[in-house]
Design a protein around this motif. Structure first.
Motif, mmCIF file in Angstrom:
data_model
loop_
_atom_site.group_PDB
_atom_site.id
_atom_site.type_symbol
_atom_site.label_atom_id
_atom_site.label_comp_id
_atom_site.label_asym_id
_atom_site.label_seq_id
_atom_site.Cartn_x
_atom_site.Cartn_y
_atom_site.Cartn_z
ATOM 1 N N GLN A 100 37.308 28.816 -8.925
ATOM 2 C CA GLN A 100 38.749 28.633 -9.108
ATOM 3 C C GLN A 100 39.311 29.737 -10.002
ATOM 4 O OE1 GLN A 100 40.307 24.627 -9.864
ATOM 5 N NE2 GLN A 100 41.230 25.450 -11.715
ATOM 6 N N HIS A 153 45.442 26.029 -7.005
ATOM 7 C CA HIS A 153 44.412 26.941 -6.509
ATOM 8 C C HIS A 153 43.040 26.304 -6.715
ATOM 9 C CE1 HIS A 153 43.339 30.846 -4.998
ATOM 10 N NE2 HIS A 153 42.341 30.852 -5.851
ATOM 11 N N LEU A 174 45.154 36.057 -7.914
ATOM 12 C CA LEU A 174 46.601 35.821 -7.827
ATOM 13 C C LEU A 174 47.346 36.639 -8.868
ATOM 14 C CD1 LEU A 174 46.891 31.952 -7.296
ATOM 15 C CD2 LEU A 174 47.753 33.717 -5.765
ATOM 16 N N GLY A 224 39.737 32.983 -8.162
ATOM 17 C CA GLY A 224 40.932 32.919 -7.319
ATOM 18 C C GLY A 224 42.210 33.074 -8.124
ATOM 19 N N GLN A 225 42.254 32.455 -9.290
ATOM 20 C CA GLN A 225 43.423 32.593 -10.159
ATOM 21 C C GLN A 225 43.588 34.042 -10.598
ATOM 22 O OE1 GLN A 225 42.084 29.552 -12.927
ATOM 23 N NE2 GLN A 225 43.888 28.308 -12.444
ATOM 24 N N THR A 242 47.879 26.854 -11.706
ATOM 25 C CA THR A 242 47.997 28.294 -11.895
ATOM 26 C C THR A 242 49.469 28.675 -11.945
ATOM 27 O OG1 THR A 242 45.999 28.556 -10.542
ATOM 28 C CG2 THR A 242 47.301 30.543 -10.963
#
Length: 179
Positions: free
Chosen positions: A167, A55, A174, A170-171, A38
């Motif tokens: 995933q 991540h 961010l 989560g990215q 990421t």
């Protein structure tokens, strides 16, 4: 690689990085991490720059939840395994990591996670008995790995799409937090 990343910097808040570029991009942005999946654009004193992250934790958490309780054996010791190791340490879950050259001379049983890349043939001596084997690949590679698991006596459990989606969420968080 550096020129490409510099050209993309003004246009994107972040990027998802896939193999085989994870290590090269980590080197190009000068992070201490050996690999990143990421990138997040950050503003600093010297202007905009990329910050890299690995991540994978949420994907590992989800895979372990779906696999069920109890100790887990992991086939492979790469990037996915580092995330699995982190989650197992945080939760106190038992973990055994098997490299291709260090498989036991008996069938694996219980719960396992297959992290080896699809292009690598499984070791000849690999076998399973009463073993649910989660695989974090998806698409055609997952189908091929599932066949290999069944041929060796295991019960495949497809986890790749769920890992990838966790995933990605989560990215996205961010990138959103970076704005």
């Amino acid at each position: 690689m550096t020129a490409l990343l510099s050209a993309l910097l003004p246009h994107y808040d972040g990027l998802a990085v896939t193999s085989p570029f994870k290590q090269r991009i980590a080197q190009a942005i000068g992070t201490d991490l050996p690999a990143v999946n990421t990138l997040v654009r950050r503003q600093g004193a010297g202007g905009a720059h990329w910050t890299g992250f690995k991540h994978r934790r949420r994907g590992a958490e989800l895979a372990l939840e779906r696999l069920g309780e109890g100790p887990v054996q992991v086939l492979g010791d790469g990037g996915a395994t580092s995330a699995i190791r982190e989650v197992c340490q945080a939760t106190g879950r038992g973990l055994t990591v098997h490299r291709r050259d260090s498989l036991p001379g008996r069938p694996l049983s219980g719960h396992a996670l297959w992290t080896w890349p699809a292009h690598l043939a499984p070791p000849e001596r690999l076998s399973f008995q009463d073993c649910t084997v989660g695989l974090i690949a998806y698409g055609e590679p997952a189908r091929q790995i599932g066949i290999a698991i069944r041929r060796r006596g295991g019960a495949p459990l497809a986890l790749g799409a769920a890992w990838f989606a966790a995933q990605a969420r989560g990215q996205r968080q961010l990138w959103k937090d970076a704005l």
